[in-house]
Design an enzyme around this catalytic site. Sequence first.
Site, PDB file in Angstrom:
ATOM      1  N   LEU A 135       0.842  -1.197   0.000  1.00 43.88           N
ATOM      2  CA  LEU A 135       0.000   0.000   0.000  1.00 43.88           C
ATOM      3  C   LEU A 135       0.877   1.247   0.000  1.00 43.88           C
ATOM      4  CD1 LEU A 135      -2.819  -1.003   2.519  1.00 43.88           C
ATOM      5  CD2 LEU A 135      -2.911  -0.982   0.023  1.00 43.88           C
ATOM      6  N   GLY A 149       3.535  -8.796   6.482  1.00 44.92           N
ATOM      7  CA  GLY A 149       3.900  -7.904   7.570  1.00 44.92           C
ATOM      8  C   GLY A 149       3.611  -6.468   7.192  1.00 44.92           C
ATOM      9  N   GLY A 150       3.262  -5.649   8.191  1.00 46.08           N
ATOM     10  CA  GLY A 150       2.970  -4.248   7.908  1.00 46.08           C
ATOM     11  C   GLY A 150       1.876  -4.111   6.872  1.00 46.08           C
ATOM     12  N   ASP A 151       2.164  -3.336   5.833  1.00 43.89           N
ATOM     13  CA  ASP A 151       1.179  -3.106   4.770  1.00 43.89           C
ATOM     14  C   ASP A 151       1.539  -3.886   3.512  1.00 43.89           C
ATOM     15  OD1 ASP A 151       3.453  -1.576   4.328  1.00 43.89           O
ATOM     16  OD2 ASP A 151       2.381  -0.073   3.178  1.00 43.89           O
ATOM     17  N   GLU A 152       2.302  -4.956   3.650  1.00 43.21           N
ATOM     18  CA  GLU A 152       2.724  -5.741   2.496  1.00 43.21           C
ATOM     19  C   GLU A 152       1.958  -7.055   2.442  1.00 43.21           C
ATOM     20  OE1 GLU A 152       6.880  -5.567   1.081  1.00 43.21           O
ATOM     21  OE2 GLU A 152       6.864  -7.740   1.378  1.00 43.21           O
TER      22      GLU A 152
END
Length: 214
Positions: free
Chosen positions: A42, A82-85
């Site tokens: 994102l 993980g995170g926005d991935e």
Amino acid sequence: MWPTTPPLTGLPNRTLFYETLKRTLALARDTGSLVAVMFIDLDNFKGVNDTLGHAIGDELLLQFSNRLVQCVRVRDTVGRLGGDEFALILIMQEGQQGAAVIAEKIRDVLRTPFLLHGHDVSVTASIGTTIHPDDASSPDTLITYVDTAMYEAKHAGRDTYRFFTAQMNADVLARLELETALRKAIRNEEFVLHYQPKVHLNSGRIAGLEALLR
């Protein structure tokens, strides 16, 4: 012991995604199927977290994961690394053409803003794709390649997608060699500073200086 799925989205995490990729590739080798691996990141997600807070950022990830699942078939795999991935494993018949259709679907579902606790939030995504066996057969190599393609999409201006090419790999290696050479030059004090005058052609007077590092 780490959980097999993250609590926020319920999607496979990086470890489970990797294991699924290995199994899918083994099956594809037996059946002759093509497998597309896709990374979705994102764009400017950090800005949402920083301005609206982590709770709204988490809600965005949850809503996006729900939209992402609707873009693929039951036999495909959706993971959150993980995170926005996020990442996809797609069993394809059409190769790049089929993967491009999925990439466009993902871009389309992002056209509708997310309603997050009273805030309308619009985001885009940078998408990278690599194809087995056209690009590579090893899961580790495919993950390296798809990550490269995703960053190429970001460098291209975001809100787009890129397929891995051999030239991308060559560019990455060239940048790595340049960075290594620069660090070595700094460590060995190999840079020399030169000052070059800037002269007015009409009057011959010095108008300034340029600092050149060689």
